[in-house]
Write a protein that holds these residues in place. Structure first.
Motif, PDB file in Angstrom:
ATOM      1  N   UNK A  69       0.864  -1.269   0.013  1.00 31.64           N
ATOM      2  CA  UNK A  69      -0.058   0.003  -0.001  1.00 31.64           C
ATOM      3  C   UNK A  69       0.850   1.427   0.116  1.00 31.64           C
ATOM      4  N   UNK A  70       0.208   2.136  -0.681  1.00 32.07           N
ATOM      5  CA  UNK A  70       0.928   3.429  -0.424  1.00 32.07           C
ATOM      6  C   UNK A  70       0.910   4.090   1.063  1.00 32.07           C
ATOM      7  N   UNK A  71       2.123   4.472   1.406  1.00 31.67           N
ATOM      8  CA  UNK A  71       2.290   5.126   3.022  1.00 31.67           C
ATOM      9  C   UNK A  71       2.207   6.475   2.744  1.00 31.67           C
ATOM     10  N   UNK A  72       2.923   7.104   1.645  1.00 27.47           N
ATOM     11  CA  UNK A  72       2.856   8.664   1.439  1.00 27.47           C
ATOM     12  C   UNK A  72       3.536   8.807   0.068  1.00 27.47           C
ATOM     13  N   UNK A  73       2.844  10.076  -0.449  1.00 29.09           N
ATOM     14  CA  UNK A  73       3.582  10.529  -1.751  1.00 29.09           C
ATOM     15  C   UNK A  73       3.798  11.917  -1.457  1.00 29.09           C
ATOM     16  N   UNK A  74       5.169  12.304  -1.983  1.00 30.26           N
ATOM     17  CA  UNK A  74       5.491  13.576  -1.675  1.00 30.26           C
ATOM     18  C   UNK A  74       6.885  14.059  -2.271  1.00 30.26           C
ATOM     19  N   UNK A  75       7.235  15.162  -2.281  1.00 23.82           N
ATOM     20  CA  UNK A  75       8.596  15.626  -2.511  1.00 23.82           C
ATOM     21  C   UNK A  75       9.892  14.540  -1.966  1.00 23.82           C
ATOM     22  N   UNK A  76      10.775  14.281  -2.867  1.00 22.32           N
ATOM     23  CA  UNK A  76      11.719  13.139  -2.532  1.00 22.32           C
ATOM     24  C   UNK A  76      12.726  13.808  -1.518  1.00 22.32           C
ATOM     25  N   UNK A  77      13.093  14.990  -1.751  1.00 25.14           N
ATOM     26  CA  UNK A  77      14.012  15.554  -1.014  1.00 25.14           C
ATOM     27  C   UNK A  77      13.931  15.578   0.532  1.00 25.14           C
ATOM     28  N   UNK A  78      12.536  16.193   0.863  1.00 21.83           N
ATOM     29  CA  UNK A  78      12.063  15.977   2.191  1.00 21.83           C
ATOM     30  C   UNK A  78      11.706  14.705   2.697  1.00 21.83           C
ATOM     31  N   UNK A  79      11.278  13.815   1.912  1.00 23.68           N
ATOM     32  CA  UNK A  79      10.913  12.368   2.505  1.00 23.68           C
ATOM     33  C   UNK A  79      12.216  11.736   2.611  1.00 23.68           C
ATOM     34  N   UNK A  80      13.233  11.705   1.803  1.00 30.77           N
ATOM     35  CA  UNK A  80      14.445  10.891   2.031  1.00 30.77           C
ATOM     36  C   UNK A  80      15.049  11.431   3.101  1.00 30.77           C
ATOM     37  N   UNK A  81      14.970  12.788   3.493  1.00 27.85           N
ATOM     38  CA  UNK A  81      15.861  13.228   4.435  1.00 27.85           C
ATOM     39  C   UNK A  81      15.014  12.673   5.855  1.00 27.85           C
ATOM     40  N   UNK A  82      13.977  12.392   5.789  1.00 26.26           N
ATOM     41  CA  UNK A  82      13.097  11.757   7.004  1.00 26.26           C
ATOM     42  C   UNK A  82      13.420  10.458   6.994  1.00 26.26           C
ATOM     43  N   UNK A  83      13.574   9.519   5.824  1.00 33.08           N
ATOM     44  CA  UNK A  83      13.773   8.090   5.943  1.00 33.08           C
ATOM     45  C   UNK A  83      14.894   7.667   5.042  1.00 33.08           C
ATOM     46  N   UNK A  84      16.149   8.062   5.644  1.00 35.05           N
ATOM     47  CA  UNK A  84      17.448   7.858   4.680  1.00 35.05           C
ATOM     48  C   UNK A  84      17.739   6.597   4.487  1.00 35.05           C
TER      49      UNK A  84
END
Ligand code: GUN
Ligand code: ZN
Length: 461
Positions: A69-84
């Motif tokens: 399932x989709x957990x979240x969709x959003x800007x890559x930079x911000x989401x990757x900073x949160x989940x490196x």
């Protein structure tokens, strides 16, 4: 003694490091690339740059997926900073959309595509009924349903409402083949007890019993659902329509699929069969077949009262522009149907339609609507082919990238064919590129397809 491992070729090495192989089998992961999806029916100005409510887009996006399932969709930079530490399948340079939803397609009609020179009723008799009669052979049926579901997947279609044939085994082969490929298929055996070759006549009591057994075995098994499938009014006696209505009443949330008002000769025939009915659509209503989760293909030759009835019952129209052009059936009025409040999805209607590709079908939709002064904005086009289709089918977790949606994703390439490559390079905005894809593209643009987060198809070489 153990054999030494064969030395890896350059191609093996390339594959070993290709992040696009990552999928849900490894656990939570993310897909990176330009994302475009709808969270409602887009409304806005006619220009490509005009804001569209309901449309979401991320030029460098990340789609986080867990458990299919989709957990979240959003800007890559911000989401990757949160989940490196999240593994990332890198599809940059492609366009990532929710998997396509085909709201009207005939599984046994792949071999009917491109049959020359006939309008609907003649086309059914000359080409379609003979092709469907061949499904009496279970071996032919099983192989054809494999080819059909392969074609859906290769086109990026991850959800489809499908007619099988009158044969119970064909409906079962269809649902089995869909399940084996991770597709969300809704289908059923066709009800037909008159005005067709004797080999295709099934007594309605038998159709009712077989549909009920199919529901028991397949409805809600994995992603599969069963649809009640009376072919259209002319092929069903009043007794068949009555029994179909009775079954519909026993299963109030069961999907229903049929055809209405596709062709003028067909409409005249129904008027002769039911002279007391106000309209063709009203015949279905009399028998309790017009309701939520009922999907009527074509809806071309309707009047305002019909469109209001369709909307009032919560029923849906399947817009099948490729078929409507190929069979010379007429022009679907999207604006009037949406304005009436009815739900609308896109249908390939293979084999009256000539392509499994939602992109190609949207290209035809644009032309059908251009003839009526209704240029189809790519945001609305995307909606029809994804979330709008899911809403028409009454599917809540399909057709978008909202948290909890099934992670059905299609990755489209923009560089196959010099004309599309040039056009896509000219203007990089995802919506503009989608318009280029729906005007110039087809299944050749499908580079990858995920169903519930699993990479089920890949063709980006
Ligand atoms: N109406 C009844 N059957 C069919 C069919 O198989 N295809 C189309 N396009 N219209 C129909
Ligand atoms: Zn059809």
């Amino acid at each position: 003694m153990t054999q030494p491992a064969p030395s890896p070729t350059a191609a093996d090495a390339q594959r070993a490091f290709d992040s696009r192989e990552i999928d849900a089998k490894q656990g939570a992961f993310a897909i990176r690339g330009p994302l475009l999806w709808c969270e409602g029916r887009p409304t806005g100005g006619q220009g490509l740059d005009d804001p569209q409510s309901g449309l979401r887009q991320e030029d460098d996006g990340l789609l986080i997926i867990d458990g299919g399932q989709v957990v979240e969709a959003g800007p890559a930079a911000a989401l990757l900073a949160r989940c490196p530490a999240l593994p990332v399948a890198d599809w940059r340079g492609h366009l990532l959309l929710p998997g396509f939803v085909d709201t009207h397609v005939h599984a046994p009609q792949q071999d009917v595509i491109a049959s020359f020179g006939a309008e609907l009723l003649d086309w059914l008799n000359r080409y379609t009924f003979p092709a469907e009669a061949r499904f009496a052979d279970p071996a032919h049926s099983a192989a054809a349903m494999g080819r059909f579901t392969d074609a859906l997947l290769a086109a990026g279609t991850t959800t489809a409402l499908c007619f099988a044939t009158v044969h119970d085994h064909a409906a079962r082969h269809l649902l089995e083949a869909g399940a084996a490929r991770g597709l969300q298929l809704i289908g059923g055996a066709v009800w037909m007890d008159q005005h067709c070759p004797p080999a295709l006549v099934v007594p309605p009591v038998q159709s009712a019993a077989e549909t009920e057994a199919l529901i028991a075995d397949w409805h809600g098994r994995g992603r599969a659902q069963v649809a009640l499938t009376p072919r259209f009014v002319p092929s069903c006696t009043p007794e068949a329509l009555r029994l179909a209505g009775a079954l519909a009443a026993r299963y109030p949330t069961l999907p229903i699929q049929s055809h209405v008002a596709e062709n003028r000769a067909e409409v005249a025939w129904v008027a002769a069969l039911f002279p007391e009915a106000r309209s063709y659509l009203e015949v279905y209503d009399r028998f309790g077949l017009l309701r939520e989760r009922s999907v009527y293909a074509h809806c071309i030759h309707l009047d305002a009262e019909d469109r209001a009835l369709l909307a009032a019952r919560g029923a849906s129209a399947a817009f099948c522009p490729s078929s409507n052009l190929f069979l010379g059936s007429g022009l679907f009025d999207l604006q009037a149907t949406l304005a009436a409040g009815a739900k609308v999805g896109l249908g390939s209607d293979v084999g009256g339609g000539t392509s499994f590709s939602a992109l190609r079908t949207l290209g035809d939709a644009y032309k059908v609507l251009a003839l009526q002064g209704q240029p189809l904005h790519p945001a609305l086009a995307l909606y029809l082919a994804t979330l709008g289709g899911a809403e028409a089918l009454g599917l809540e977790r399909t057709g978008s990238f909202r948290p909890g949606d099934a992670a059905d994703v299609v990755a489209l390439r923009l560089d196959r064919g010099p004309v599309l490559a040039r056009r896509a390079a000219l203007r990089a905005a995802p919506l503009d590129r989608l318009f280029a894809l729906m005007t110039l593209g087809d299944e050749q643009q499908v580079a990858g397809v995920y169903t519930q987060g699993q990479l089920r198809h890949r063709d980006d070489r």
